[in-house]
Design a protein around this motif. Structure first.
Motif, PDB file in Angstrom:
ATOM      1  N   LEU A  57      -4.867  20.315  13.337  1.00 43.84           N
ATOM      2  CA  LEU A  57      -4.206  21.695  13.478  1.00 43.84           C
ATOM      3  C   LEU A  57      -2.796  21.484  14.178  1.00 43.84           C
ATOM      4  O   LEU A  57      -2.097  22.622  14.008  1.00 43.84           O
ATOM      5  N   ALA A  58      -2.407  20.504  14.708  1.00 43.15           N
ATOM      6  CA  ALA A  58      -1.123  20.518  15.479  1.00 43.15           C
ATOM      7  C   ALA A  58       0.126  20.053  14.451  1.00 43.15           C
ATOM      8  O   ALA A  58       1.016  20.179  14.833  1.00 43.15           O
ATOM      9  N   LEU A  59      -0.534  19.703  13.255  1.00 41.42           N
ATOM     10  CA  LEU A  59       0.622  19.278  12.432  1.00 41.42           C
ATOM     11  C   LEU A  59       1.132  20.290  11.541  1.00 41.42           C
ATOM     12  O   LEU A  59       0.346  21.230  11.502  1.00 41.42           O
ATOM     13  N   PRO A  60       2.559  20.159  10.986  1.00 42.23           N
ATOM     14  CA  PRO A  60       3.198  21.171  10.260  1.00 42.23           C
ATOM     15  C   PRO A  60       2.181  21.665   9.048  1.00 42.23           C
ATOM     16  O   PRO A  60       2.300  22.974   8.803  1.00 42.23           O
ATOM     17  N   ARG A 107      -5.515  24.133   7.089  1.00 42.87           N
ATOM     18  CA  ARG A 107      -6.066  25.052   8.087  1.00 42.87           C
ATOM     19  C   ARG A 107      -7.461  25.509   8.079  1.00 42.87           C
ATOM     20  O   ARG A 107      -8.148  25.403   8.977  1.00 42.87           O
ATOM     21  N   GLY A 108      -7.899  25.819   6.718  1.00 42.87           N
ATOM     22  CA  GLY A 108      -9.080  26.283   6.798  1.00 42.87           C
ATOM     23  C   GLY A 108     -10.136  25.028   7.082  1.00 42.87           C
ATOM     24  O   GLY A 108     -10.988  25.019   7.665  1.00 42.87           O
ATOM     25  N   VAL A 109      -9.861  23.899   6.488  1.00 40.47           N
ATOM     26  CA  VAL A 109     -11.018  22.784   6.465  1.00 40.47           C
ATOM     27  C   VAL A 109     -10.801  22.355   8.199  1.00 40.47           C
ATOM     28  O   VAL A 109     -11.894  21.955   8.699  1.00 40.47           O
ATOM     29  N   SER A 110      -9.416  22.447   8.711  1.00 41.98           N
ATOM     30  CA  SER A 110      -9.643  22.047  10.203  1.00 41.98           C
ATOM     31  C   SER A 110     -10.294  22.808  10.995  1.00 41.98           C
ATOM     32  O   SER A 110     -10.776  22.403  11.900  1.00 41.98           O
ATOM     33  N   LEU A 111     -10.245  24.348  10.731  1.00 42.83           N
ATOM     34  CA  LEU A 111     -10.772  25.385  11.486  1.00 42.83           C
ATOM     35  C   LEU A 111     -12.280  25.037  11.416  1.00 42.83           C
ATOM     36  O   LEU A 111     -13.048  25.155  12.325  1.00 42.83           O
ATOM     37  N   ARG A 112     -12.647  24.657   9.994  1.00 41.23           N
ATOM     38  CA  ARG A 112     -14.158  24.525  10.061  1.00 41.23           C
ATOM     39  C   ARG A 112     -14.798  23.620  10.736  1.00 41.23           C
ATOM     40  O   ARG A 112     -15.926  23.756  11.537  1.00 41.23           O
ATOM     41  N   VAL A 113     -14.197  22.666  10.932  1.00 38.67           N
ATOM     42  CA  VAL A 113     -14.712  21.139  11.600  1.00 38.67           C
ATOM     43  C   VAL A 113     -14.414  21.558  12.995  1.00 38.67           C
ATOM     44  O   VAL A 113     -15.432  21.352  13.780  1.00 38.67           O
ATOM     45  N   LYS A 114     -13.436  22.208  13.459  1.00 40.70           N
ATOM     46  CA  LYS A 114     -13.018  22.485  14.762  1.00 40.70           C
ATOM     47  C   LYS A 114     -14.063  23.344  15.309  1.00 40.70           C
ATOM     48  O   LYS A 114     -14.754  22.988  16.480  1.00 40.70           O
TER      49      LYS A 114
END
Length: 931
Positions: free
Chosen positions: A744-747, A755-762
């Motif tokens: 999520l911290a990457l551009p 963003r979607g797959v990162s937020l889901r796992v987070k």
């Protein structure tokens, strides 16, 4: 000479024979092309003379006996054992040649007192010089004796004794007969006659009699088309005509009944058959010069002219004139103005050892491919190789078609002997290869460039040829092209390639997914000191990529940029735009008959469909991409295999996925983009079959390779969230959350999919109290990304989170919506994960509406929603799935105001007050498409 003329010739011979019986001497010279019946006519005269009581002395010349002194004369004397032949000049007291000839003439005159004497010499062109002198002496000194001399020879044959025919012609009792080939009408006549049915059969020459008998043995009533075809192939040569009809009698004519009343049912002669054997006999009996010319004409094919075959055969003008005339007389070659052309050879004034009469337009051709094949069979392999090499030189000197020149060079190499090509020939091969590419024959073009790469020339040009060869090979065999890149890449690293050669080499590397190697060759291609050589691909905006796709046509030079443009769209915020573009390029590649290109764009199209959640389409096109490849070597097959593994895994086809995922892939092939995609696909399969440790190893290895190669871009491959998913299965939530936060911290996290797959796992790894809120953001981002499978996965997690937070009804509705969306995408594995007990198949008696209904949907829902219009139902369905009004307007190509109006009417008809009350079992009507 027509059949009537042939009958007149028979009458001439009968008159000569009658004069001989009346006590007068006669001389008859019969000339004809090879196979045109002179031997049969000589045999006929000899038979009639013997029947009438004459003494017949018979001899036949032969090439192998041409240098044997008195060979023909001994045949004449020994044929009847009438007297001993004197031996001139063989010792003291032996008679001189003149005395021997006088004795020979006296013996014949004495024999003629008892009965007429008939001397028959066939194939006189092969008679030895001494025997011809005896015949000449006899013609001069036996005028008053009952002696008939019948001499037969091939027309236009080189004379052993040039004065022989002239000396005969000086005699008052000399007659000359020229046998011509049968005309088309005569072929039809003899073809249609039955054996013995013509009362005038005995009045026809022996060659015509033979042709009549052959025709009678064939069909009783030959069609006009058959006769015309017979004449066209045989040229009216009786020997060839006989062979044709015999060959036809030995096999049925296929399709004769279906050919129509005007079509010929006569079967074409086959190579090696009776007709081909007769052609070979005619060629050998026409003499060495004619045979050499026939070989040259056969080898040159459509490029054969009188001048070219003469130079290729290595003959002087006079020999070429005689040989060409002999071939024309026998009907083996046909050409307009052939004799005139050979006359020009003699009178051109050009030295005989140079390019004689260069550029004459007269084309030479065999009447049938079987005849040409027979002429080529007369060439030994070593001779054929030399002729192909010389043919390339002759055509090159005439600036002939480059494809023809290159074909001869290729044929010379194909004979199994090394071929040394000079700079001029290398240039021809390169030009011919480009011409073949225009015609769509990439494989043959590659063969020409392989030959050119072996030629003599500077090393710089040779490297350029090898770069071009790799480009062309990529059209039909990406694996072979990849193998050719190894040495070129090393030479490029050593600075041996110039910019003009490096550019296409970099394009090939990009097409093979080797972006790091391509970036090393072209630093400017990745802009200012870039953190990743993948930046150009990932950061190219959709507008820029589509401008290239709009303007460029698919060629060797553009295939890599076009493929990169499609991949840029896949990584952009509008991946759905990659679908039509990849489909268009796939269709164009198929029109180009380039299976290698087809595989590239089929794989990209499959990846685009997978990205949008179209698992069935992705499976179909990934399979097509693999089938288009002639071999599965190299790194490129990893790309369609990766899509196929992911599609099979999501569809629950684990056995099929395992066959691909368990394939051993060399580590060296995993460093490129295609290898990384395969590594990820294998990890996702292993995760799906509950092998989290193995999956985690694949994801971490992919991450390591991406970091080492400076291609770590989650927009291309989000390995961190993949690894976090595996860590969640292993109970390591903290590590999983850390990886998700890093991504999520990457551009690239600004892109909806990342963003979607990162937020889901987070959300799954983080605080359960905030899980629903974070998953809501993930669902919104994934809806915007267009990936239905990932959106369904996030919706299911959101539904469970809502249920855990006490919103059971809302959570259940969200879970049902997720199940419906996964089922629509045919993501069977996800459906079973969301609702394990829900049936995925419909009972046979179920209606269409029942089949589309969610497992827990009440029948009243369908009845309630039936009152909605199709537009309202589409808007309501998307709203129930969590899309915003703006997202719905973009997806359905409506204004935001129109979406709001539709929702207002939906609320009123369904008697609800908010979006959260929308039923989740709405029938998903097709979304309108726009060109």
């Amino acid at each position: 000479m027509t059949l009537a003329g042939r009958e007149a010739g028979i009458e001439l011979l009968e008159t000569a024979l009658a004069d001989c019986f009346a006590g007068r001497s006669r001389i008859v010279l019969i000339e004809a092309g090879t196979g045109c019946g002179k031997s049969a006519l000589v045999d006929l005269v000899a038979e009639r003379a013997a029947t009438a009581g004459a003494l017949v002395l018979y001899a036949v010349g032969a090439p192998e006996e041409q240098q044997v002194p008195l060979g023909v004369l001994r045949q004449l004397v020994n044929s009847e054992q009438v007297f001993a032949l004197p031996r001139p000049s063989e010792g003291p007291g032996a008679p001189s040649r003149v005395e021997a000839m006088q004795a020979f003439c006296a013996e014949l005159r004495e024999l003629s007192l008892d009965c007429p004497v008939v001397l028959c010499v066939d194939d006189v062109q092969y008679a030895d010089r001494e025997s011809l002198q005896y015949v000449q002496y006899l013609a001069r000194h036996a005028r008053t004796a009952p002696v008939l001399v019948v001499v037969a020879g091939a027309a236009h044959a080189p004379a052993q004794d040039p004065a022989f025919t002239t000396e005969l012609m000086r005699q008052p009792h000399f007659r000359r007969m020229r046998l011509e080939r049968l005309t088309a009408a005569e072929v039809a006549l003899v073809r249609g006659r039955r054996e013995g049915s013509a009362p005038a059969a005995n009045a026809v020459s022996a060659q015509a009699v033979g042709a009549q008998a052959v025709g009678a043995n064939a069909a009783a009533e030959a069609a006009d088309a058959d006769a015309a075809e017979l004449h066209r192939i045989s040229g009216g040569n009786p020997l060839l005509l006989r062979a044709l009809v015999e060959e036809a009698a030995g096999r049925e004519a296929p399709g004769a009944a279906a050919a129509g009343p005007r079509a010929s049912s006569f079967p074409c002669p086959e190579p090696g058959g009776p007709f081909a054997q007769a052609v070979a006999t005619c060629l050998r009996r026409s003499g060495p010069d004619a045979l050499a010319l026939a070989r040259a004409a056969a080898l040159l094919g459509e490029q054969a002219t009188a001048a070219r075959v003469t130079r290729l055969a290595g003959l002087d003008a006079a020999a070429a004139r005689r040989g060409l005339a002999a071939l024309e007389a026998s009907g083996l070659l046909e050409a307009s103005g052939l004799l005139e052309a050979s006359g020009l050879l003699e009178t051109s004034g050009v030295p005989e050892t140079s390019g004689v009469a260069q550029g004459l337009p007269e084309g030479l051709a065999f009447r049938h491919p079987a005849a040409r094949a027979a002429a080529l069979e007369e060439c030994a392999p070593r001779l054929r190789t030399a002729l192909h090499r010389d043919a390339a030189r002759v055509l090159g000197e005439d600036r002939g078609p480059v494809l023809a020149v290159a074909g001869h060079l290729l044929a010379a190499r194909a004979e199994g002997r090394p071929l040394d090509c000079g700079p001029a020939e290398v240039s021809v091969l390169r030009d011919a290869a480009e011409e073949l590419l225009v015609r769509g024959d990439a494989r043959e073009a590659a063969r020409l460039l392989e030959l050119a790469a072996q030629g003599r020339g500077d090393e710089h040009a040779e490297r350029g040829i090898r770069v071009r060869l790799a480009q062309i090979t990529a059209r039909f065999d990406p694996a072979a092209a990849e193998r050719q890149l190894g040495a070129l890449l090393e030479e490029a690293r050593d600075g041996l390639l110039d910019a003009e050669q490096v550019q296409p080499l970099a394009g090939l590397l990009l097409a093979q997914g080797q972006v790091a190697e391509a970036a090393a060759l072209l630093p400017a291609s990745v802009g200012e000191p870039a953190a990743s050589p993948l930046d150009t691909l990932v950061d190219t905006t959709a507008a820029v990529g589509e401008r290239l796709l709009h303007s460029a046509r698919l060629t060797d030079a553009t295939v890599a940029p076009l493929a990169q443009a499609v991949r840029s769209l896949l990584c952009s915020e509008h991946p759905e735009r990659a679908v039509p573009w990849s489909r268009n390029l796939l269709e164009e590649a198929r029109r180009c008959q380039a299976p290698g290109w087809s595989a590239v764009f089929a794989a990209l199209h499959a990846e685009a469909l997978l990205r949008m959640g179209d698992l069935r389409g992705a499976y179909t096109h990934a399979t097509a991409a693999l089938e288009a490849l002639p071999e599965r070597g190299g790194s490129f097959p990893c790309a369609p295999a990766a899509v196929l593994i992911r599609a099979c895994t999501a569809m629950g086809r684990f056995t099929e996925a395992s066959r691909l995922a368990d394939r051993q892939v060399p580590k060296g092939l995993l460093t490129g983009l295609h290898g990384l995609a395969f590594l990820r696909a294998r990890g996702l399969y292993r995760l799906a079959v509950n092998q989290p440790h193995a999956a985690l190893a694949d994801f971490l290895e992919a991450g390591r390779l991406m970091e080492d190669g400076r291609v770590d871009r989650p927009a291309f491959l989000p390995w961190r969230t993949d690894a976090a998913e595996a860590l969640l299965r292993l109970g390591e939530e903290a590590r999983a959350e850390q990886l998700a936060l890093q991504q999520l911290a990457l551009p690239d996290a600004q892109r909806p999919y990342v963003r979607g797959v990162s937020l889901r796992v987070k959300a799954l790894a983080g605080d359960p109290k905030r899980r629903a809120a974070v998953l809501g953001q993930a669902v919104e981002a994934l809806h915007r990304s267009g990936d239905r499978v990932e959106a369904a996965r996030a919706m299911a997690e959101l539904g469970r989170a809502l249920q855990a937070d006490g919103s059971a009804a809302k959570g259940s509705a969200m879970v049902r919506s997720a199940w419906n969306l996964a089922k629509e995408a045919e993501a069977t594995a996800l459906c079973r994960e969301i609702l394990p007990d829900a049936p995925l198949t419909t009972p046979p008696a179920a209606t269409t509406r029942d089949r589309d209904r969610a497992p827990s949907e009440a029948p009243e829902t369908a009845a309630t929603t039936a009152k909605l219009s199709s537009s309202e139902q589409r808007v309501a369905t998307l709203a129930a799935q969590g899309l915003t009004n703006r997202e719905i307007s973009a997806k359905l190509y409506l204004t935001v105001s129109t979406v709001e109006q539709h929702l207002t009417r939906v609320y009123r008809k369904l008697q609800i007050t908010s979006r959260g009350d929308l039923p989740t079992g709405l029938d998903p009507l097709p979304t309108p498409t726009h060109a």
